[in-house]
Design a protein around this motif. Structure first.
Motif, mmCIF file in Angstrom:
data_model
loop_
_atom_site.group_PDB
_atom_site.id
_atom_site.type_symbol
_atom_site.label_atom_id
_atom_site.label_comp_id
_atom_site.label_asym_id
_atom_site.label_seq_id
_atom_site.Cartn_x
_atom_site.Cartn_y
_atom_site.Cartn_z
ATOM 1 N N GLU A 1 0.817 -1.207 0.000
ATOM 2 C CA GLU A 1 0.000 0.000 0.000
ATOM 3 C C GLU A 1 0.852 1.259 0.000
ATOM 4 O O GLU A 1 0.487 2.282 -0.594
ATOM 5 N N VAL B 1 -4.614 -4.682 0.532
ATOM 6 C CA VAL B 1 -4.701 -5.522 1.730
ATOM 7 C C VAL B 1 -3.687 -6.642 1.589
ATOM 8 O O VAL B 1 -3.578 -7.252 0.516
ATOM 9 N N ARG C 1 -11.409 -8.209 1.247
ATOM 10 C CA ARG C 1 -11.254 -7.182 2.279
ATOM 11 C C ARG C 1 -11.016 -5.816 1.647
ATOM 12 O O ARG C 1 -11.458 -4.789 2.170
ATOM 13 N N ALA C 2 -10.316 -5.806 0.507
ATOM 14 C CA ALA C 2 -10.136 -4.544 -0.214
ATOM 15 C C ALA C 2 -11.468 -4.041 -0.770
ATOM 16 O O ALA C 2 -11.751 -2.832 -0.744
ATOM 17 N N VAL D 1 -6.664 0.854 -2.855
ATOM 18 C CA VAL D 1 -6.772 0.154 -1.570
ATOM 19 C C VAL D 1 -6.010 -1.161 -1.678
ATOM 20 O O VAL D 1 -6.242 -1.938 -2.605
ATOM 21 N N GLU E 1 -14.323 -4.528 0.583
ATOM 22 C CA GLU E 1 -15.029 -3.987 1.753
ATOM 23 C C GLU E 1 -14.556 -2.578 2.065
ATOM 24 O O GLU E 1 -15.365 -1.695 2.392
ATOM 25 N N LYS E 2 -13.253 -2.338 1.960
ATOM 26 C CA LYS E 2 -12.719 -1.001 2.217
ATOM 27 C C LYS E 2 -13.248 0.019 1.216
ATOM 28 O O LYS E 2 -13.344 1.211 1.527
ATOM 29 N N LEU E 3 -13.563 -0.452 0.009
ATOM 30 C CA LEU E 3 -14.126 0.425 -1.009
ATOM 31 C C LEU E 3 -15.645 0.543 -0.886
ATOM 32 O O LEU E 3 -16.288 1.191 -1.716
#
Length: 238
Positions: free
Chosen positions: A3, A13, A53-54, A11, A56-58
């Motif tokens: 990152e 992960v 998980r990335a 994003v 989800e971050k978006l």
């Protein structure tokens, strides 16, 4: 680690060791690796756990990431991404397609390439430049770094072209940042294309640029290709 090599719009992960031992697959993905050996299934699941998980971050729901042409991941509509995994490490980087035209990431063990591999993946001028780098910083495995950077370039190239890019079709220059005491080796790389580059908008790319770092037993490289109307970071050549 990955990152830190990418702009804020991307994003990323990552996971290490047994962080994703319990990673699960979505039904569509399960079909792809139904007959694969346990190690292949684990890596396939673990790196996709990073991708979800990335997502989800978006702010997006979990979606399958299936292999497409030449094994490249097929991302959900509206997303671009790249994944990488090696022994004990895996990572995924995602960005909205409105923010970037393409990206590529790669991680490798920080160790020398096997005998004979460097000559097959590099140009004579690249090997000369690696020798010069090694004379100033012999503790960095520059051959492995070159290989990783070329992998990142290919991962960014393929979604734009749908074509293979040979190791001898891009001339890589690696530059090291000036060092501060206690910091890990890091820097930039530039790959000059020796074949016609892809069109991004109405502009043809002539090179890719990215960043690299060496730490915690790994080499990591990453690059992005901005849209022509949002050039930044030296990664676009119109």
């Amino acid at each position: 680690m990955i990152e830190e090599l990418l702009p804020d719009s991307v994003v990323a992960v990552e996971s290490r060791g047994g962080d994703d031992d319990c990673a699960t697959l979505l039904p569509e993905e399960e079909t792809v690796v139904a007959r694969a050996v346990a190690e292949r299934r684990h890596e396939f699941a673990a790196v996709r756990a990073c991708a979800r998980r990335a997502m989800e971050k978006l702010g997006l729901p979990p979606q399958p990431v299936l292999p497409g042409e030449r094994g490249a991941p097929r991302w959900p509509e509206g997303l671009l991404g790249s994944m990488t995994h090696c022994d004990g490490y895996r990572a995924a980087a995602l960005v909205r397609a409105t923010d970037m035209a393409s990206l590529g990431i790669d991680a490798e063990p920080h160790s020398p390439l096997p005998d004979g591999v460097l000559r097959s993946v590099s140009l004579p001028a690249e090997r000369d430049r690696l020798a010069l780098l090694a004379s100033g910083r012999p503790d960095v495995h520059w051959d492995r770094l070159l290989f990783s950077a070329k992998e990142s370039v290919y991962k960014a190239w393929f979604p734009l072209t749908g074509m293979w890019l040979g190791f001898d079709e891009a001339d890589m220059e690696i530059h090291q940042d000036s060092e501060e005491p206690g910091t890990a080796p890091q820097g930039r790389f530039r790959a000059e294309l020796l074949v016609p580059g892809p069109l991004v908008g109405r502009h043809r790319l002539g090179h890719f640029e990215g960043r690299w770092t060496v730490r915690e037993g790994l080499v990591a490289t990453a690059l992005t290709v901005p849209h022509p109307y949002a050039r930044s970071g030296g990664c676009y050549n119109g």
